[in-house]
Design a protein around this motif. Structure first.
Motif, PDB file in Angstrom:
ATOM      1  N   LEU A 113       0.823  -1.210   0.000  1.00  0.00           N
ATOM      2  CA  LEU A 113       0.000   0.000   0.000  1.00  0.00           C
ATOM      3  C   LEU A 113       0.857   1.260   0.000  1.00  0.00           C
ATOM      4  O   LEU A 113       0.507   2.262  -0.629  1.00  0.00           O
ATOM      5  CB  LEU A 113      -0.928  -0.007   1.215  1.00  0.00           C
ATOM      6  CG  LEU A 113      -2.076  -1.023   1.176  1.00  0.00           C
ATOM      7  CD1 LEU A 113      -2.812  -1.052   2.515  1.00  0.00           C
ATOM      8  CD2 LEU A 113      -3.053  -0.708   0.050  1.00  0.00           C
ATOM      9  N   PHE A 114       1.984   1.214   0.699  1.00  0.00           N
ATOM     10  CA  PHE A 114       2.883   2.374   0.710  1.00  0.00           C
ATOM     11  C   PHE A 114       3.413   2.646  -0.696  1.00  0.00           C
ATOM     12  O   PHE A 114       3.457   3.796  -1.155  1.00  0.00           O
ATOM     13  CB  PHE A 114       4.043   2.136   1.678  1.00  0.00           C
ATOM     14  CG  PHE A 114       5.013   3.282   1.734  1.00  0.00           C
ATOM     15  CD1 PHE A 114       4.778   4.366   2.560  1.00  0.00           C
ATOM     16  CD2 PHE A 114       6.158   3.281   0.941  1.00  0.00           C
ATOM     17  CE1 PHE A 114       5.666   5.436   2.606  1.00  0.00           C
ATOM     18  CE2 PHE A 114       7.052   4.345   0.974  1.00  0.00           C
ATOM     19  CZ  PHE A 114       6.805   5.420   1.807  1.00  0.00           C
ATOM     20  N   LEU A 115       3.818   1.591  -1.395  1.00  0.00           N
ATOM     21  CA  LEU A 115       4.309   1.759  -2.762  1.00  0.00           C
ATOM     22  C   LEU A 115       3.208   2.258  -3.683  1.00  0.00           C
ATOM     23  O   LEU A 115       3.423   3.134  -4.525  1.00  0.00           O
ATOM     24  CB  LEU A 115       4.864   0.436  -3.290  1.00  0.00           C
ATOM     25  CG  LEU A 115       6.140  -0.074  -2.620  1.00  0.00           C
ATOM     26  CD1 LEU A 115       6.448  -1.495  -3.078  1.00  0.00           C
ATOM     27  CD2 LEU A 115       7.313   0.848  -2.942  1.00  0.00           C
ATOM     28  N   GLU A 116       2.022   1.709  -3.521  1.00  0.00           N
ATOM     29  CA  GLU A 116       0.901   2.058  -4.398  1.00  0.00           C
ATOM     30  C   GLU A 116       0.457   3.505  -4.208  1.00  0.00           C
ATOM     31  O   GLU A 116       0.157   4.199  -5.187  1.00  0.00           O
ATOM     32  CB  GLU A 116      -0.260   1.095  -4.125  1.00  0.00           C
ATOM     33  CG  GLU A 116      -1.448   1.261  -5.052  1.00  0.00           C
ATOM     34  CD  GLU A 116      -2.528   0.225  -4.769  1.00  0.00           C
ATOM     35  OE1 GLU A 116      -3.643   0.384  -5.303  1.00  0.00           O
ATOM     36  OE2 GLU A 116      -2.265  -0.738  -4.008  1.00  0.00           O
ATOM     37  N   HIS A 117       0.417   3.961  -2.971  1.00  0.00           N
ATOM     38  CA  HIS A 117      -0.119   5.285  -2.669  1.00  0.00           C
ATOM     39  C   HIS A 117       0.955   6.337  -2.441  1.00  0.00           C
ATOM     40  O   HIS A 117       0.646   7.536  -2.406  1.00  0.00           O
ATOM     41  CB  HIS A 117      -1.029   5.216  -1.444  1.00  0.00           C
ATOM     42  CG  HIS A 117      -2.291   4.452  -1.675  1.00  0.00           C
ATOM     43  ND1 HIS A 117      -3.460   5.048  -2.087  1.00  0.00           N
ATOM     44  CD2 HIS A 117      -2.561   3.126  -1.572  1.00  0.00           C
ATOM     45  CE1 HIS A 117      -4.402   4.122  -2.220  1.00  0.00           C
ATOM     46  NE2 HIS A 117      -3.882   2.952  -1.915  1.00  0.00           N
ATOM     47  N   GLY A 118       2.184   5.925  -2.243  1.00  0.00           N
ATOM     48  CA  GLY A 118       3.254   6.891  -2.020  1.00  0.00           C
ATOM     49  C   GLY A 118       3.304   7.439  -0.612  1.00  0.00           C
ATOM     50  O   GLY A 118       4.054   8.374  -0.328  1.00  0.00           O
ATOM     51  N   SER A 119       2.519   6.862   0.290  1.00  0.00           N
ATOM     52  CA  SER A 119       2.537   7.268   1.691  1.00  0.00           C
ATOM     53  C   SER A 119       1.956   6.134   2.531  1.00  0.00           C
ATOM     54  O   SER A 119       1.392   5.173   1.997  1.00  0.00           O
ATOM     55  CB  SER A 119       1.715   8.546   1.917  1.00  0.00           C
ATOM     56  OG  SER A 119       0.328   8.270   1.861  1.00  0.00           O
ATOM     57  N   SER A 120       2.081   6.274   3.833  1.00  0.00           N
ATOM     58  CA  SER A 120       1.570   5.234   4.736  1.00  0.00           C
ATOM     59  C   SER A 120       0.149   5.524   5.217  1.00  0.00           C
ATOM     60  O   SER A 120      -0.381   4.785   6.045  1.00  0.00           O
ATOM     61  CB  SER A 120       2.499   5.114   5.949  1.00  0.00           C
ATOM     62  OG  SER A 120       2.574   6.363   6.642  1.00  0.00           O
ATOM     63  N   THR A 121      -0.480   6.575   4.690  1.00  0.00           N
ATOM     64  CA  THR A 121      -1.787   7.014   5.198  1.00  0.00           C
ATOM     65  C   THR A 121      -2.838   5.917   5.091  1.00  0.00           C
ATOM     66  O   THR A 121      -3.557   5.622   6.050  1.00  0.00           O
ATOM     67  CB  THR A 121      -2.273   8.257   4.433  1.00  0.00           C
ATOM     68  OG1 THR A 121      -1.297   9.291   4.559  1.00  0.00           O
ATOM     69  CG2 THR A 121      -3.601   8.747   4.990  1.00  0.00           C
ATOM     70  N   VAL A 122      -2.960   5.299   3.919  1.00  0.00           N
ATOM     71  CA  VAL A 122      -3.996   4.281   3.704  1.00  0.00           C
ATOM     72  C   VAL A 122      -3.732   3.067   4.586  1.00  0.00           C
ATOM     73  O   VAL A 122      -4.646   2.539   5.223  1.00  0.00           O
ATOM     74  CB  VAL A 122      -4.059   3.871   2.221  1.00  0.00           C
ATOM     75  CG1 VAL A 122      -5.022   2.708   2.028  1.00  0.00           C
ATOM     76  CG2 VAL A 122      -4.490   5.046   1.365  1.00  0.00           C
ATOM     77  N   ALA A 123      -2.480   2.632   4.647  1.00  0.00           N
ATOM     78  CA  ALA A 123      -2.147   1.467   5.461  1.00  0.00           C
ATOM     79  C   ALA A 123      -2.443   1.729   6.936  1.00  0.00           C
ATOM     80  O   ALA A 123      -2.996   0.869   7.636  1.00  0.00           O
ATOM     81  CB  ALA A 123      -0.675   1.097   5.269  1.00  0.00           C
ATOM     82  N   MET A 124      -2.093   2.904   7.414  1.00  0.00           N
ATOM     83  CA  MET A 124      -2.302   3.222   8.829  1.00  0.00           C
ATOM     84  C   MET A 124      -3.769   3.434   9.164  1.00  0.00           C
ATOM     85  O   MET A 124      -4.160   3.390  10.329  1.00  0.00           O
ATOM     86  CB  MET A 124      -1.489   4.455   9.210  1.00  0.00           C
ATOM     87  CG  MET A 124       0.021   4.289   9.047  1.00  0.00           C
ATOM     88  SD  MET A 124       0.676   2.888   9.969  1.00  0.00           S
ATOM     89  CE  MET A 124       0.397   3.431  11.650  1.00  0.00           C
ATOM     90  N   SER A 125      -4.597   3.687   8.135  1.00  0.00           N
ATOM     91  CA  SER A 125      -6.025   3.920   8.389  1.00  0.00           C
ATOM     92  C   SER A 125      -6.824   2.620   8.504  1.00  0.00           C
ATOM     93  O   SER A 125      -8.017   2.662   8.816  1.00  0.00           O
ATOM     94  CB  SER A 125      -6.617   4.788   7.269  1.00  0.00           C
ATOM     95  OG  SER A 125      -6.629   4.079   6.034  1.00  0.00           O
ATOM     96  N   LEU A 126      -6.183   1.483   8.238  1.00  0.00           N
ATOM     97  CA  LEU A 126      -6.877   0.205   8.370  1.00  0.00           C
ATOM     98  C   LEU A 126      -7.211  -0.065   9.832  1.00  0.00           C
ATOM     99  O   LEU A 126      -6.327  -0.165  10.682  1.00  0.00           O
ATOM    100  CB  LEU A 126      -6.010  -0.927   7.833  1.00  0.00           C
ATOM    101  CG  LEU A 126      -6.053  -1.211   6.329  1.00  0.00           C
ATOM    102  CD1 LEU A 126      -5.011  -2.275   5.974  1.00  0.00           C
ATOM    103  CD2 LEU A 126      -7.434  -1.675   5.905  1.00  0.00           C
ATOM    104  N   GLU A 127      -8.485  -0.186  10.123  1.00  0.00           N
ATOM    105  CA  GLU A 127      -8.904  -0.472  11.488  1.00  0.00           C
ATOM    106  C   GLU A 127      -8.651  -1.943  11.815  1.00  0.00           C
ATOM    107  O   GLU A 127      -8.510  -2.785  10.923  1.00  0.00           O
ATOM    108  CB  GLU A 127     -10.389  -0.140  11.658  1.00  0.00           C
ATOM    109  CG  GLU A 127     -10.699   1.337  11.436  1.00  0.00           C
ATOM    110  CD  GLU A 127     -12.183   1.647  11.605  1.00  0.00           C
ATOM    111  OE1 GLU A 127     -12.959   0.685  11.841  1.00  0.00           O
ATOM    112  OE2 GLU A 127     -12.563   2.822  11.504  1.00  0.00           O
ATOM    113  N   VAL A 128      -8.610  -2.242  13.098  1.00  0.00           N
ATOM    114  CA  VAL A 128      -8.355  -3.613  13.544  1.00  0.00           C
ATOM    115  C   VAL A 128      -9.407  -4.565  12.980  1.00  0.00           C
ATOM    116  O   VAL A 128      -9.081  -5.671  12.521  1.00  0.00           O
ATOM    117  CB  VAL A 128      -8.335  -3.688  15.082  1.00  0.00           C
ATOM    118  CG1 VAL A 128      -8.228  -5.140  15.550  1.00  0.00           C
ATOM    119  CG2 VAL A 128      -7.171  -2.870  15.642  1.00  0.00           C
TER     120      VAL A 128
END
Length: 297
Positions: free
Chosen positions: A163-178
């Motif tokens: 996801l970091f590679l795809e989006h260029g940031s960690s925002t989407v990955a970090m927004s994944l809820e448990v």
């Protein structure tokens, strides 16, 4: 799931072979081909290594149907239950698999391992013969996993990297809820595409910052190219053949003469196919496109 040898002989195996011409016409929001991929199964027969046998007679092998997107560790608990009475010392953190004496990297999806072992060949053996070990772990070849939690942690580390590679940031990955993470892992573990697609729609980026790709060569060596593009720039046109010859010690002639096969999900991929389009149709649940580069034999 587990089968007896008699049941395996009569199971109606669907043809999960998808021509690349069909893949190449797919758009990212067309889920039909990806549902086919999620249903891809590998019949396998797992035998206990002779050094692990403590009984007077060799135990019967276990027949399983492995989902291509899952991992060998997904059947670890079942194998422990099956062999526990025969191998008192068996533990999950000592378990490892081999094919023809070659240790298999549990961190790679089962389908990728199968392709590396020649599964795309017309002469490949069905069911896939595997050997399970509970001792003599090959520490110089493999990283040991403690249990299924280790496998889950590895998957999410890979997903967040993708996801970091795809989006260029960690925002989407970090927004994944448990709760979302639990649903994703359950979907991967149980081969439930609908459970995964419901969440994946929120993760998808039509024009990625970079395409997450892993080139895997025989022996389980993984090469991860830096495949970064500008939106709609020339990088989106890079072909599978160019990618492989650029990042591996494989020249274009070897690809053209078919001395080397390039395989995704059991399909021999067109070398002229754009990497971006192949990724859009054939990415794994961790968002990476796995390309197996093998000697076709």
């Amino acid at each position: 799931f587990f089968l007896t040898s008699k049941e395996l002989l009569f199971i109606p195996l669907p043809r999960r072979i998808v021509t690349f011409e069909k893949c190449n016409r797919m758009y990212a929001d067309d889920e039909s081909i990806r549902q086919e991929i999620w249903g891809g199964l590998i019949p396998a027969v797992i035998r206990l290594h002779p050094e692990d046998v403590t009984a007077l007679s060799e135990p019967k092998p276990v027949y399983v149907m492995l989902n291509r997107l899952s991992y060998l560790g997904s059947v670890a608990d079942e194998l422990l239950d099956y062999f526990r009475d025969l191998v008192p010392h068996c533990r999950t953190n000592e378990m490892w698999f081999d094919f023809e004496s070659e240790p298999l990297n549990w961190q790679l999806p089962a389908g990728v391992l199968y392709d590396l072992c020649g599964g795309a060949r017309a002469s490949s053996t069905i069911p896939w013969p595997l050997t399970v070990h509970f001792q003599s772990f090959p520490f110089t070849r493999l990283v040991r996993g403690e249990n299924e939690k280790s496998l889950e942690s590895h998957f999410f580390h890979s997903l967040k990297q993708g996801l970091f590679l795809e989006h260029g940031s960690s925002t989407v990955a970090m927004s994944l809820e448990v709760a979302d993470q639990e649903r994703i892992w359950t979907a991967v573990r149980t081969a439930n595409p609908l459970g995964y697609f419901t969440i994946e729609r929120r993760l998808w980026k039509k024009q990625p910052h970079a395409v997450p790709v892993r080139l895997v060569i025989q022996g389980g060596v993984v090469v991860q190219p830096n495949l970064r593009f500008e939106a709609s720039g020339p990088g989106f046109d890079i072909s599978v053949g160019n990618l492989v010859s650029r990042h591996l010690t494989v020249d274009a002639r070897a690809l053209e003469t078919k001395d080397v096969a390039v395989v995704c999900h059991g399909v021999n991929v067109s070398l002229d196919a754009p990497v971006y389009e192949v990724w859009a149709a054939l990415a794994h649940p961790d968002r990476f496109l796995y390309i197996a580069v093998v000697n076709p034999g």
